[in-house]
Design an enzyme around this catalytic site. Structure first.
Site, short mmCIF file in Angstrom:
data_model
loop_
_atom_site.label_atom_id
_atom_site.label_comp_id
_atom_site.label_asym_id
_atom_site.label_seq_id
_atom_site.Cartn_x
_atom_site.Cartn_y
_atom_site.Cartn_z
N HIS A 1 3.09 -10.49 3.14
CA HIS A 1 2.09 -11.20 2.71
C HIS A 1 2.56 -12.29 1.65
CE1 HIS A 1 -0.30 -7.52 3.37
NE2 HIS A 1 -1.06 -8.47 4.24
N ASP B 1 3.25 -11.11 -1.53
CA ASP B 1 4.22 -10.08 -1.74
C ASP B 1 5.63 -10.61 -2.07
OD1 ASP B 1 2.65 -7.67 -0.62
OD2 ASP B 1 3.07 -8.27 1.32
C1 XLS Z 1 -5.19 -4.39 7.72
C2 XLS Z 1 -4.28 -5.13 8.55
C3 XLS Z 1 -3.40 -5.87 7.56
C4 XLS Z 1 -2.42 -6.74 8.23
C5 XLS Z 1 -1.96 -7.70 7.12
O1 XLS Z 1 -6.13 -3.79 8.42
O2 XLS Z 1 -3.60 -4.24 9.39
O3 XLS Z 1 -2.55 -4.79 6.78
O4 XLS Z 1 -1.65 -6.11 8.84
O5 XLS Z 1 -2.51 -8.73 6.51
#
Ligand code: XLS
Ligand code: MG
Length: 345
Positions: free
Chosen positions: A49, A52
């Site tokens: 993200h 992150d």
């Molecule tokens: C949530 C999502 C999230 C995405 C990334 O349910 O899987 O983790 O993969 O933002």
């Protein structure tokens, strides 16, 4: 590369075990330790993200400096950045959604924040922007206008595509959680949206196993759908026990047959040959002690690779004959016995 595949996970996949009902139960690994775990487990890339990587509230020049430091940490470990995802849904202003919110300030924030995420993606060295529209839905149907929500969704995608002519959007759709109902719940919905944008060729999907299951769909069928459109640009493998909250279990531990179906399709259509990663989005069980709290990553990868072996050992001529004979009971038996290590198949 292992058996022709490259693997990735995100820093949020190694976590402290906090959930909506209880506090952290383990100490956090540091960012650097997480990268070292990736190296130790022979992963090839990290999913991020935007926040992150860096505090997005810093000035542009501070962001640039910090992202370059992180990029060096990746380079030093021979790790790539697979994608950057704007975490637009965690900001107090976006309680009611981001680009579909009733609040124009939130809609504005969504695009500004996404532009920042794109700048970060460029600095860290990836053209992939993953979009999980977490709060683009409703709790009750009258709260928002479902048609306007879609118009706003397309408008947002267009602004993103316009901002950077090289960026690719990978939509990661999920039918619910945190919202009761998402406006764009599946791969098919998102690809329909993509076709209305100014650059459909730069819009594809990332399919997560659990999200497909939560939509009542077969993950491998969702993947097949995206493959036929040439749009399967990313995957989030995990597992899920029924229609509950998003569990992000270790790949294949709940339903190995379903895991096999996904690997079968990925193998058959050469997933990964154009640089795509086998991405994981898994969470370790809350009960796990810190020093063994990354087994879910190791085992998801091992289970994937074991299934690759199994798929490669299948007698494809036999399967084709059974398909032609429409003897699907025999296919069930053959696949199940293969999974069980039965001697007579
Ligand atoms: C949530 C999502 C999230 C995405 C990334 O349910 O899987 O983790 O993969 O933002
Ligand atoms: Mg995911």
């Amino acid at each position: 590369m292992e058996k022709g595949y490259r693997f990735s996970f995100g820093p949020w996949n190694i976590h402290t075990g906090a959930d909506p009902f209880g506090p952290p139960v383990r100490e956090e690994f540091s960012f650097d330790e997480k990268l070292d775990i990736a190296v130790k487990l022979r992963f090839d890339a990290i999913q991020f993200h935007d926040d992150d990587i860096v505090d997005v509230n810093l000035s542009a020049s501070e962001i640039e400096k910090k992202v370059k430091e992180i990029k060096k940490k990746l380079d030093d470990r021979n790790l790539a950045a697979e994608f950057v995802a704007p975490r637009i849904w965690e900001y107090p202003l976006t309680v009611d959604g981001t680009f579909t919110s009733n609040n124009p300030e939130a809609r504005k924030y969504a695009i500004e924040r996404t532009k920042k995420a794109i700048d970060i993606a460029n600095l860290i060295g990836t053209k992939n922007l993953v979009l999980w529209p977490a709060r683009e839905g409703s709790y009750n149907r009258e709260a928002k206008d479902a048609k306007i929500a879609i118009d706003r969704f397309v408008d947002y995608l267009n602004k993103v595509l316009e901002y950077d002519k090289n960026i690719r959007i990978l939509g990661e759709m999920k039918p619910n959680e945190p919202m009761d109902a998402s406006y764009c719940p599946t791969t098919g919905h998102f690809l329909a949206l993509a076709s209305m944008t100014i650059a459909p060729e730069r819009v594809g999907v990332l399919i997560e196993t659990a999200h497909a299951i939560l939509a009542g769909l077969e993950p491998s069928d969702e993947m097949g759908f995206a493959l036929s459109f040439g749009k399967l640009w990313g995957i989030h493998l995990n597992d899920q026990n029924g229609l509950k909250y998003d569990q992000d279990r270790t790949f294949g531990v709940v339903n190995p047959k379903r895991a096999l179906s996904q690997v079968y399709l990925l193998e058959k259509y050469g997933y990964g040959k154009n640089g795509e990663y086998v991405g994981l989005d898994v969470k370790v069980l809350r009960t796990q002690k810190k020093e063994v709290s990354y087994k879910h990553l190791q085992y998801s990868k091992e289970i994937f690779l074991a299934l690759v072996e199994l798929v490669r050992s299948l007698d494809e001529n036999k399967l084709e004959q059974l398909r032609n004979a429409q003897d699907y009971e025999e296919i069930d038996y053959y696949i199940t016995m293969k999974l069980l290590g039965g001697k007579n198949v």
